[in-house]
Design a protein around this motif. Structure first.
Motif, short mmCIF file in Angstrom:
data_model
loop_
_atom_site.label_atom_id
_atom_site.label_comp_id
_atom_site.label_asym_id
_atom_site.label_seq_id
_atom_site.Cartn_x
_atom_site.Cartn_y
_atom_site.Cartn_z
N PRO A 249 0.79 -1.23 0.00
CA PRO A 249 0.00 0.00 0.00
C PRO A 249 0.82 1.28 0.00
O PRO A 249 0.27 2.36 -0.28
N ARG A 250 2.14 1.19 0.26
CA ARG A 250 2.95 2.41 0.38
C ARG A 250 3.97 2.58 -0.73
O ARG A 250 4.48 3.68 -0.93
N HIS A 251 4.33 1.52 -1.43
CA HIS A 251 5.39 1.64 -2.45
C HIS A 251 5.24 0.51 -3.47
O HIS A 251 4.57 -0.49 -3.21
N ARG A 252 5.88 0.69 -4.60
CA ARG A 252 5.92 -0.34 -5.63
C ARG A 252 7.34 -0.81 -5.93
O ARG A 252 7.53 -1.91 -6.44
N ILE A 253 8.34 0.00 -5.64
CA ILE A 253 9.73 -0.35 -5.89
C ILE A 253 10.52 -0.10 -4.62
O ILE A 253 10.40 0.96 -3.99
N VAL A 254 11.33 -1.08 -4.24
CA VAL A 254 12.26 -0.93 -3.12
C VAL A 254 13.67 -1.05 -3.68
O VAL A 254 13.99 -2.02 -4.37
N THR A 255 14.51 -0.07 -3.40
CA THR A 255 15.91 -0.12 -3.81
C THR A 255 16.78 -0.31 -2.58
O THR A 255 16.93 0.60 -1.76
N ALA A 256 17.31 -1.49 -2.45
CA ALA A 256 18.28 -1.79 -1.39
C ALA A 256 19.65 -1.43 -1.96
O ALA A 256 20.17 -2.14 -2.82
N GLU A 257 20.22 -0.34 -1.49
CA GLU A 257 21.38 0.24 -2.15
C GLU A 257 22.66 -0.56 -1.97
O GLU A 257 23.59 -0.42 -2.77
N HIS A 258 22.72 -1.36 -0.94
CA HIS A 258 23.95 -2.14 -0.71
C HIS A 258 23.62 -3.36 0.14
O HIS A 258 22.54 -3.44 0.74
N ALA A 259 24.55 -4.30 0.19
CA ALA A 259 24.39 -5.46 1.04
C ALA A 259 24.28 -5.01 2.49
O ALA A 259 25.01 -4.12 2.93
N ALA A 260 23.37 -5.63 3.23
CA ALA A 260 23.13 -5.18 4.59
C ALA A 260 22.48 -6.28 5.40
O ALA A 260 21.88 -7.22 4.86
N VAL A 261 22.58 -6.14 6.74
CA VAL A 261 21.78 -6.97 7.63
C VAL A 261 20.47 -6.22 7.89
O VAL A 261 20.45 -5.00 8.00
N LEU A 262 19.39 -6.96 7.98
CA LEU A 262 18.06 -6.38 8.06
C LEU A 262 17.53 -6.44 9.49
O LEU A 262 16.35 -6.63 9.74
N TYR A 263 18.44 -6.27 10.43
CA TYR A 263 18.19 -6.27 11.86
C TYR A 263 19.34 -5.52 12.51
O TYR A 263 20.38 -5.27 11.86
N PRO A 264 19.27 -5.13 13.78
CA PRO A 264 20.40 -4.44 14.43
C PRO A 264 21.51 -5.43 14.76
O PRO A 264 21.29 -6.40 15.49
N ALA A 265 22.69 -5.21 14.22
CA ALA A 265 23.83 -6.07 14.53
C ALA A 265 24.21 -5.93 16.00
O ALA A 265 23.99 -4.89 16.63
N ASP A 266 24.81 -6.97 16.56
CA ASP A 266 25.11 -6.95 17.99
C ASP A 266 26.55 -6.55 18.27
O ASP A 266 27.31 -6.16 17.37
N ALA A 267 26.95 -6.68 19.53
CA ALA A 267 28.23 -6.14 19.99
C ALA A 267 29.43 -6.93 19.50
O ALA A 267 30.57 -6.46 19.66
N ARG A 268 29.23 -8.08 18.90
CA ARG A 268 30.37 -8.89 18.46
C ARG A 268 31.23 -8.17 17.42
O ARG A 268 32.38 -8.53 17.19
N TRP A 269 30.65 -7.15 16.78
CA TRP A 269 31.37 -6.48 15.69
C TRP A 269 32.15 -5.26 16.15
O TRP A 269 32.87 -4.66 15.34
#
Length: 387
Positions: free
Chosen positions: A47-67
């Motif tokens: 209902p809000r968009h027709r195209i999604v542009t994921a501009e780069h490789a990413a995690v789709l959640y908050p990464a944790d402290a291990r990094w």
């Protein structure tokens, strides 16, 4: 036969009707992206968009402290998947009665290659493949193993599917891709996938090869193909172009490197996961093949993981080598395209599923509920209701 469909978080988040629509297809499971490469994706019903542009490789959640403090670390998503996009979508899908498994893309990351060119595969001409992290480099291997464990074992996930857990090569649709002018074939693609970064040069040396001489041999072998000579294809073609001993030495280095990475990544996922967590690899039963479906030895991979997801876009024949291993409890999932506009065939899903079952498939994967048209989804719903 259990069915799962691939889904992106942005197919679900912001669309209250999406979970029920996906459940109504008749699938028991969704394979939901938790770490993904750059893409431009259609969302034909959102209902809000027709195209999604994921501009780069990413995690789709908050990464944790291990990094913290590490040079190689996952990139956060931008506005295409803000915050815990995976978690929100997973909860909504579970509430609709669907079993959620994570979908994790690993050695495929153009942003990493742009920011850290030294991590990329380097071909025999010295060209870098920024989309293809070299899986022989120790720091890259450590990054991929930790990413596999973190992205796979998300809250509520009952299992994971690990994609691109192996070598990546030239075959990659990159921006406005203009690489199809010369048909390299199977053998040529293998030669163009051979990496000559410092780690791989050392690896070839351990196999008794001089890396400079090997690179020159690869360039010489490819020259007739650039001029239009036919590629004999298959491993026999590689042996003809490089010589049997040299070809075998390159494969020994690459096969061993991929196998040990797969073993380490699966072990890390199991160590982080609850009991009963399922681990599958997207896999091709020909070890010298590269790409999203990593080339594997069927017997070895089924001794490491709980099963495989096998590409069937060119027909279901790749299922047979896995089925022939005779492991009764292994998951052998046939990956079937259901998006007509992308070459899928939802109208023949019943027949394709039956044929896949005959060749040893125990489950099916449907690519991809978020991208498919309403007509495609109707065909899927009808096919699955007839099971």
């Amino acid at each position: 036969m259990k069915a799962s469909t691939f889904v992106y978080p942005w197919d679900v988040n912001g669309d209250p009707a999406a979970p029920a629509r996906i459940a109504s297809l008749g699938v028991e499971q969704v394979t939901l992206a938790a770490a993904y490469h750059s893409t431009r994706a259609l969302t034909p019903r959102h209902p809000r968009h027709r195209i999604v542009t994921a501009e780069h490789a990413a995690v789709l959640y908050p990464a944790d402290a291990r990094w913290e403090g590490r040079e190689l670390r996952p990139y956060p998503a931008g506005d295409w998947a803000p915050g815990d996009a995976y978690g929100r979508a997973a909860e909504a899908l579970a509430d609709a009665g669907l079993e959620v498994h994570s979908w994790v893309v690993l050695a495929h990351n153009s942003r990493l290659g742009a920011d850290r060119p030294d991590t990329s595969v380097v071909n025999a001409y010295g060209d870098r493949y920024p989309w293809a992290p070299c899986i022989a480099q120790p720091a890259t291997r450590a990054y991929l193993v930790d990413l596999a464990a973190e992205a796979a074992v998300r809250p509520g996930a009952r299992g994971t599917e690990l994609e691109s857990l192996g070598w990546y090569g030239l075959q990659h649709l990159h921006a406005h891709d203009k690489t199809g002018g010369v048909g390299l074939g199977d053998a040529g693609q293998y030669l163009m996938a051979l990496c000559f970064c410092p780690a791989c040069r050392t690896g070839y040396g351990a196999q008794g090869l001089d890396a400079d001489a090997l690179a020159a041999a690869v360039r010489e072998a490819l020259e007739p193909l650039w001029r239009g000579a036919p590629d004999d294809g298959g491993w026999a073609g590689v042996q003809k172009l490089l010589g049997e001993e040299t070809a075998a030495a390159t494969r020994a280095w690459r096969d061993g490197t991929a196998r040990t990475l797969q073993e380490s990544a699966v072990a890390a996922v199991r160590a982080a996961a609850p009991e009963g967590f399922q681990v599958l690899l997207h896999a091709d039963p020909v070890t010298h093949h590269v790409g999203a479906n990593a080339g594997v030895d069927p017997g070895h991979v089924l001794s490491v993981a709980d099963g495989v997801v096998v590409p069937c876009a060119g027909g279901p024949g790749l299922l047979t080598p896995f089925a022939e291993q005779g492991r009764a409890d292994a998951v052998i999932a046939a990956n079937l395209g259901i998006v007509s506009g992308m070459g899928g065939s939802p109208g023949t899903l019943t027949e394709d599923t039956a044929r896949a079952r005959e060749l040893g498939a125990t489950e099916i994967r449907l690519y991809h509920a978020g991208l498919a048209s309403d007509a495609d989804l109707t065909a899927v719903r009808e096919a699955l209701s007839a099971r």
